[in-house]
Design a protein around this motif. Sequence first.
Motif, PDB file in Angstrom:
ATOM      1  N   LEU A  54       0.822  -1.209   0.000  1.00 37.98           N
ATOM      2  CA  LEU A  54       0.000   0.000   0.000  1.00 37.98           C
ATOM      3  C   LEU A  54       0.860   1.264   0.000  1.00 37.98           C
ATOM      4  O   LEU A  54       0.557   2.239  -0.696  1.00 37.98           O
ATOM      5  N   ASP A  55       1.951   1.265   0.782  1.00 37.72           N
ATOM      6  CA  ASP A  55       2.857   2.419   0.790  1.00 37.72           C
ATOM      7  C   ASP A  55       3.465   2.646  -0.596  1.00 37.72           C
ATOM      8  O   ASP A  55       3.548   3.789  -1.067  1.00 37.72           O
ATOM      9  N   ARG A  56       3.893   1.553  -1.247  1.00 35.00           N
ATOM     10  CA  ARG A  56       4.470   1.665  -2.590  1.00 35.00           C
ATOM     11  C   ARG A  56       3.450   2.246  -3.563  1.00 35.00           C
ATOM     12  O   ARG A  56       3.748   3.154  -4.338  1.00 35.00           O
ATOM     13  N   ARG A  57       2.198   1.744  -3.508  1.00 37.39           N
ATOM     14  CA  ARG A  57       1.146   2.226  -4.403  1.00 37.39           C
ATOM     15  C   ARG A  57       0.781   3.680  -4.108  1.00 37.39           C
ATOM     16  O   ARG A  57       0.514   4.466  -5.034  1.00 37.39           O
ATOM     17  N   LEU A  58       0.790   4.049  -2.831  1.00 37.46           N
ATOM     18  CA  LEU A  58       0.483   5.423  -2.448  1.00 37.46           C
ATOM     19  C   LEU A  58       1.556   6.382  -2.962  1.00 37.46           C
ATOM     20  O   LEU A  58       1.238   7.444  -3.511  1.00 37.46           O
ATOM     21  N   ILE A  59       2.798   6.017  -2.836  1.00 35.15           N
ATOM     22  CA  ILE A  59       3.904   6.847  -3.331  1.00 35.15           C
ATOM     23  C   ILE A  59       3.810   6.988  -4.848  1.00 35.15           C
ATOM     24  O   ILE A  59       3.973   8.080  -5.402  1.00 35.15           O
ATOM     25  N   ALA A  60       3.529   5.896  -5.544  1.00 32.93           N
ATOM     26  CA  ALA A  60       3.381   5.951  -7.003  1.00 32.93           C
ATOM     27  C   ALA A  60       2.200   6.844  -7.390  1.00 32.93           C
ATOM     28  O   ALA A  60       2.295   7.652  -8.325  1.00 32.93           O
ATOM     29  N   GLY A  61       1.087   6.732  -6.659  1.00 33.54           N
ATOM     30  CA  GLY A  61      -0.085   7.564  -6.943  1.00 33.54           C
ATOM     31  C   GLY A  61       0.201   9.032  -6.731  1.00 33.54           C
ATOM     32  O   GLY A  61      -0.203   9.880  -7.532  1.00 33.54           O
ATOM     33  N   ARG A  62       0.901   9.363  -5.669  1.00 32.79           N
ATOM     34  CA  ARG A  62       1.277  10.764  -5.422  1.00 32.79           C
ATOM     35  C   ARG A  62       2.181  11.288  -6.533  1.00 32.79           C
ATOM     36  O   ARG A  62       2.065  12.435  -6.951  1.00 32.79           O
ATOM     37  N   GLY A  63       3.095  10.442  -7.008  1.00 30.21           N
ATOM     38  CA  GLY A  63       3.955  10.842  -8.135  1.00 30.21           C
ATOM     39  C   GLY A  63       3.138  11.111  -9.391  1.00 30.21           C
ATOM     40  O   GLY A  63       3.401  12.078 -10.112  1.00 30.21           O
ATOM     41  N   ASP A  64       2.140  10.263  -9.651  1.00 22.23           N
ATOM     42  CA  ASP A  64       1.270  10.471 -10.817  1.00 22.23           C
ATOM     43  C   ASP A  64       0.502  11.789 -10.712  1.00 22.23           C
ATOM     44  O   ASP A  64       0.356  12.513 -11.697  1.00 22.23           O
ATOM     45  N   VAL A  65       0.023  12.099  -9.506  1.00 21.48           N
ATOM     46  CA  VAL A  65      -0.703  13.358  -9.294  1.00 21.48           C
ATOM     47  C   VAL A  65       0.230  14.548  -9.521  1.00 21.48           C
ATOM     48  O   VAL A  65      -0.146  15.531 -10.158  1.00 21.48           O
ATOM     49  N   GLU A  66       1.441  14.448  -9.027  1.00 20.69           N
ATOM     50  CA  GLU A  66       2.407  15.535  -9.211  1.00 20.69           C
ATOM     51  C   GLU A  66       2.707  15.757 -10.698  1.00 20.69           C
ATOM     52  O   GLU A  66       2.763  16.895 -11.169  1.00 20.69           O
ATOM     53  N   LEU A  67       2.873  14.668 -11.442  1.00 19.68           N
ATOM     54  CA  LEU A  67       3.091  14.791 -12.887  1.00 19.68           C
ATOM     55  C   LEU A  67       1.878  15.402 -13.583  1.00 19.68           C
ATOM     56  O   LEU A  67       2.014  16.256 -14.468  1.00 19.68           O
TER      57      LEU A  67
END
Length: 151
Positions: free
Chosen positions: A23-36
């Motif tokens: 879940l932490d890995r997916r959350l970090i990836a999701g935040r990166g997608d939002v930032e992009l």
Amino acid sequence: MGTRKRDAVVELENEHERLLSDLDRRLIAGRGDVELADTDAADGAARLLTADGDDLALAVQMALEVLGFVVVDMDQVHPEGDRREDLRVQGPDRPGGEAIVEMKGSGNRSPRTKLTELNRLLTEMPAPRRAMTRTPTSDLTGRATPTGPDA
């Protein structure tokens, strides 16, 4: 019997850690997608609402061109000390028609200051030419009637 229960608890704790890590890995990836996505939006259409100065002029010019308008950047036409409007725009459905575009970003000025400046710019510009056409009522008198926004 106690050992099996302990082993079951240990297994649950290990699974808990794996799930949290996933879940932490997916959350970090999701935040990166939002930032992009935010960066892409700031570089794209959102610039129409957030940009200022040359960035705003470019954003408006690109948006109008995408919509099919012919746009002339008047900063490229007039010398530095004699600049008035930002753009001149011609629509595909109105041959010979031209719009004068002056853009003002939000900056830190009050709306009243912006309106005062816009009014000053409008009074400095030459008056638009009125189109003269004959209408059915003017045919009776033989006089042409002005048309357009100021008629």
